[in-house]
Design a protein around this motif. Structure first.
Motif, PDB file in Angstrom:
ATOM      1  N   GLU A   1      36.598  49.285  49.740  1.00  0.00           N
ATOM      2  CA  GLU A   1      38.017  49.052  49.986  1.00  0.00           C
ATOM      3  C   GLU A   1      38.567  47.806  49.319  1.00  0.00           C
ATOM      4  O   GLU A   1      39.524  47.857  48.561  1.00  0.00           O
ATOM      5  N   TYR A   2      37.956  46.666  49.648  1.00  0.00           N
ATOM      6  CA  TYR A   2      38.582  45.394  49.282  1.00  0.00           C
ATOM      7  C   TYR A   2      37.866  44.692  48.138  1.00  0.00           C
ATOM      8  O   TYR A   2      36.647  44.554  48.163  1.00  0.00           O
ATOM      9  N   VAL A   3      38.665  44.223  47.186  1.00  0.00           N
ATOM     10  CA  VAL A   3      38.083  43.500  46.050  1.00  0.00           C
ATOM     11  C   VAL A   3      37.457  42.198  46.549  1.00  0.00           C
ATOM     12  O   VAL A   3      36.366  41.828  46.160  1.00  0.00           O
ATOM     13  N   HIS A   4      38.163  41.504  47.437  1.00  0.00           N
ATOM     14  CA  HIS A   4      37.708  40.174  47.863  1.00  0.00           C
ATOM     15  C   HIS A   4      37.548  40.097  49.377  1.00  0.00           C
ATOM     16  O   HIS A   4      38.081  39.216  50.018  1.00  0.00           O
ATOM     17  N   GLY A   5      36.843  41.031  49.943  1.00  0.00           N
ATOM     18  CA  GLY A   5      36.706  41.049  51.400  1.00  0.00           C
ATOM     19  C   GLY A   5      35.525  40.229  51.893  1.00  0.00           C
ATOM     20  O   GLY A   5      34.654  40.738  52.585  1.00  0.00           O
ATOM     21  N   TYR A   6      35.498  38.932  51.558  1.00  0.00           N
ATOM     22  CA  TYR A   6      34.335  38.130  51.921  1.00  0.00           C
ATOM     23  C   TYR A   6      34.699  36.905  52.749  1.00  0.00           C
ATOM     24  O   TYR A   6      34.076  35.856  52.623  1.00  0.00           O
ATOM     25  N   ALA A   7      35.712  37.032  53.575  1.00  0.00           N
ATOM     26  CA  ALA A   7      36.213  35.882  54.337  1.00  0.00           C
ATOM     27  C   ALA A   7      35.140  35.265  55.228  1.00  0.00           C
ATOM     28  O   ALA A   7      35.109  34.063  55.406  1.00  0.00           O
TER      29      ALA A   7
END
Ligand SMILES: [Zn+2]
Length: 297
Positions: A68-74
């Motif tokens: 889903e998310y390109v930058h989903g690493y919060a």
């Protein structure tokens, strides 16, 4: 019944012993078989672990795999340093002209997290390293048709503004494999490849890893250092506007150039002169010297 079976087995063993081997030989032979069995067990276990790990590259680093998310690493803990192996690379395009660098874009007041390389519509775009395709999507106002690949070396690469995607999500690709065609989709004026290199979601200036002009890697490895991967003054592809910004945009800096004034800087970074003075604890009449670094947010 059980007793009878035992008797037969015992008799069998006795026959075997008397005919072929002594009891000691039998024990000696038995031991390697046990070891072999254990070896088979551990081979199976290693194979199983490997199968689980090969679910996605850099399994030890990334907590999950999603499309889903390109930058989903919060929530991911970022190591202070990590050495990234670049050896088995392929340049994503054989074009050499950089049309925009990595860094802050004052006019748009936002970071440009990649490097733009001139390509023409239909040019072959290749995977920079082998890995597994994580995202193949279309974003009308952003990346256009884009691809995200996760690699064994811990990097993720992003390829934007493509005219065509040639791979699908969850597909394994080799370094150099054609993954898409150059284009001008999404927020793009003029065909080009928008190329990003990220480690656990943290953007690294691709010019620190790849030299498009020389069509080579900058070095065999790149040492990722938390908070220091944006910008290299020696690199011709470093941000010409001499701005650096943190990932979340919470702290930005500006390096003063000859001829700069507080009002000019305030205008270019989009804040008031008063804010700029307050952030840097200086007065409005302060003389700026070239090379001085000002905080802008
Ligand atoms: Zn771009």
């Amino acid at each position: 019944m059980a007793f009878k079976k035992l008797k037969i087995i015992t008799a069998g063993v006795l026959v075997l012993m008397s005919v072929h081997v002594s009891a000691q030989d039998l024990l000696a032979k038995q031991a390697p078989i046990d070891r072999k069995l254990k070896a088979v067990d551990s081979v199976a276990l290693v194979r199983q672990i490997k199968a689980e790990q090969s679910a996605y590259p850099a399994y030890d680093l990334y907590p999950s795999w999603e499309n889903e998310y390109v930058h989903g690493y919060a929530d991911v803990a970022i190591p202070d340093t990590f050495r990234i192996n670049l050896v088995n690379f392929c340049m994503p395009t054989d074009h050499t002209q950089i049309t925009d660098v990595f860094g802050y874009r004052p006019r748009r007041r936002r970071m440009h997290y990649g490097l733009d390389v001139k390509v023409y519509i239909g040019d072959t775009i290749r995977a920079a390293f082998s890995g597994k395709v994580r995202i193949v999507k279309y974003e009308r106002r952003g990346y256009g048709r884009y691809i995200v690949i996760r690699h064994e070396n811990g990097l993720e690469t992003v390829y934007g503004h493509l005219s065509k995607q040639l791979v699908s999500e969850n597909q394994f690709v080799e370094a150099g494999e054609a993954i898409g065609l150059g284009g001008n989709t999404g927020r793009s004026t003029g065909s080009h490849l928008h190329f990003e290199t990220r480690f656990l979601g943290q953007a690294i200036n691709p010019a620190l890893l790849f030299d498009f002009e020389k069509q080579d890697i900058v070095a065999d490895t790149y040492l990722f250092r938390k908070g220091y991967n944006r910008y290299d003054r020696k690199s011709r592809y470093s941000n010409s506007r001499q701005m650096a910004s943190s990932e979340n945009g919470d702290v930005r800096y500006y390096k003063v150039r000859k001829g700069d004034s507080l009002s000019k800087i305030a205008h270019s970074v989009g804040i008031s002169i008063a804010q700029l003075c307050k952030l840097n604890h200086i007065s409005k009449g302060k003389t700026l010297r070239p090379g001085q670094v000002l905080r802008c947010s």
